[in-house]
Write an enzyme that holds these catalytic residues in place. Structure first.
Site, PDB file in Angstrom:
ATOM      1  N   ASP A  47      -4.372  10.670  13.949  1.00 61.61           N
ATOM      2  CA  ASP A  47      -4.821  10.203  12.643  1.00 61.61           C
ATOM      3  C   ASP A  47      -5.567   8.865  12.749  1.00 61.61           C
ATOM      4  O   ASP A  47      -5.270   7.913  12.034  1.00 61.61           O
ATOM      5  CB  ASP A  47      -3.633  10.068  11.689  1.00 61.61           C
ATOM      6  CG  ASP A  47      -4.047  10.149  10.216  1.00 61.61           C
ATOM      7  OD1 ASP A  47      -5.173  10.615   9.941  1.00 61.61           O
ATOM      8  OD2 ASP A  47      -3.249   9.751   9.349  1.00 61.61           O
TER       9      ASP A  47
ATOM     10  N   PHE B  76       2.866   9.435   3.568  1.00 62.30           N
ATOM     11  CA  PHE B  76       4.288   9.661   3.804  1.00 62.30           C
ATOM     12  C   PHE B  76       5.195   8.576   3.249  1.00 62.30           C
ATOM     13  O   PHE B  76       6.396   8.620   3.446  1.00 62.30           O
ATOM     14  CB  PHE B  76       4.557   9.782   5.310  1.00 62.30           C
ATOM     15  CG  PHE B  76       3.968  11.024   5.912  1.00 62.30           C
ATOM     16  CD1 PHE B  76       4.426  12.273   5.554  1.00 62.30           C
ATOM     17  CD2 PHE B  76       2.943  10.928   6.838  1.00 62.30           C
ATOM     18  CE1 PHE B  76       3.887  13.420   6.118  1.00 62.30           C
ATOM     19  CE2 PHE B  76       2.397  12.069   7.401  1.00 62.30           C
ATOM     20  CZ  PHE B  76       2.868  13.316   7.041  1.00 62.30           C
TER      21      PHE B  76
ATOM     22  N   GLY C 196       0.822  -1.200   0.000  1.00 62.07           N
ATOM     23  CA  GLY C 196       0.000   0.000   0.000  1.00 62.07           C
ATOM     24  C   GLY C 196       0.857   1.251   0.000  1.00 62.07           C
ATOM     25  O   GLY C 196       2.073   1.193   0.171  1.00 62.07           O
TER      26      GLY C 196
END
Length: 332
Positions: free
Chosen positions: A156, A33, A29
């Site tokens: 997050d 970042f 994936g």
């Protein structure tokens, strides 16, 4: 500085070999970042996930994320957190090595065409498993906020940052935006720019630039609502097979966590107690409360934020409101 008394420091050559020179066939994936690859460490005899952090000569953002992630989770130990096995900072490369979870991230099961990818079908996300996932992430956040030696804000929380183990247990990961708040009474972290994934961000974040225990709780509320009812397909899969008491607790708690006023949101410690049935779920108000910043009102103000639009805040004629005139908000 990276704490030396933490995860293993790997050499670049070992990680390059482990990922077949970061082959595209090994790609698991890609995030905001960096890119994650499947690797195999011969000396440990185990599969791992290797994150290759993006670096740029024009910004230090990638390196800041790298150091934040290593320092924030190097000493953490909790059953609902992804374990950081090691790291590498060599030849201008920034690499992070994690536990590997073949089932992948939760969002893929919630939304992707699982049959086409060969992953487990969405029907396997039963209510029992969904509730367990919600409880697991709540437990992880409670540990970060109250249980570790240093208070950590994740910043997050979202479905794509939750990995699933073989028993559908939730593992919260991706600490690239996480920040440590020392135990001197501080409850927030100030930043120069708004950070996080916008759909999960509390309204006040756009005004203060601060992450807090309350902003993590807000993101958890969005996450809990998302997991509880991700799609119409999920409704069909559950087919009425759910615990009404658990569902009521989860929805009431999620709505409380998403309260526009951060002072009204429960702590993650309280959230864990509610989900375990040890405390009453907060009753949501009959009318959706407005968002007012600062809490308590004040004079009407007009604020324009990049990529958000014009926001009106404050009190006017005894009615408080915040109006977003633009919805040009994109994810991280």
């Amino acid at each position: 500085m990276i704490d030396a008394h933490g995860p293993v420091r790997f050499g670049f050559r070992e990680l390059r070999n482990a990922t077949a020179n970061f082959s595209s066939d090994r790609k698991l994936g890609r995030g905001g970042f960096g890119t994650v690859y499947l690797g195999y460490l011969k000396r440990m005899g185990m599969e791992v996930a290797v994150k290759r952090v993006m670096t740029s000569a024009n910004t230090s953002r990638g390196e800041q994320e790298f150091i934040a992630e290593v320092n924030s989770i190097s000493k953490l130990s909790h059953r609902n957190l992804v374990k950081l096995i090691g790291w590498c900072h060599e030849r201008g490369e920034l690499l992070l090595v994690y536990e590997y979870f073949p089932m992948g991230s939760l969002d893929k099961l919630l939304y992707a065409d699982a049959r086409a990818s060969g992953a487990p079908a969405p029907e396997e996300l039963t209510w029992e498993r969904r509730y367990g996932i919600i409880c697991g992430v709540a437990s992880a956040l409670e540990y970060l906020h109250h249980g570790s030696s240093k208070r950590i804000l994740h910043r997050d929380v979202k479905a794509s940052n939750v990995m699933l183990d073989g028993g559908y247990g939730a593992r919260l990961g991706d600490f690239g935006l996480a920040r440590v708040v020392q135990r001197d009474g501080a409850t927030h972290h100030s930043t120069r720019a708004v950070a996080g994934t916008r759909a999960y961000m509390a309204h006040e974040s756009f005004f203060t630039g601060r992450a807090s225990l309350g902003t993590d709780a807000y993101a958890f509320g969005v996450f809990a609502l998302e997991v509880g009812r991700a799609s119409d397909a999920a409704d069909a899969a559950l087919d009425g097979a759910f615990d009404p008491a658990e569902a009521e607790r989860a929805v009431k708690l999620a709505l409380a966590c998403c309260h526009p006023n951060p002072r009204e949101r429960p702590s993650m410690r309280a959230a864990v107690q509610v989900l375990a049935g040890g405390a009453q779920a907060p009753e949501p108000p009959l009318v959706k409360p407005p968002f007012v910043w600062p809490p308590g009102g004040g004079l009407q103000q007009e604020i324009e934020l990049a990529r958000v639009g014009v926001l009106f805040t404050g009190a006017r004629a005894q009615s408080s409101f915040c109006l977003m005139t633009s919805s040009s908000i994109s994810g991280r």
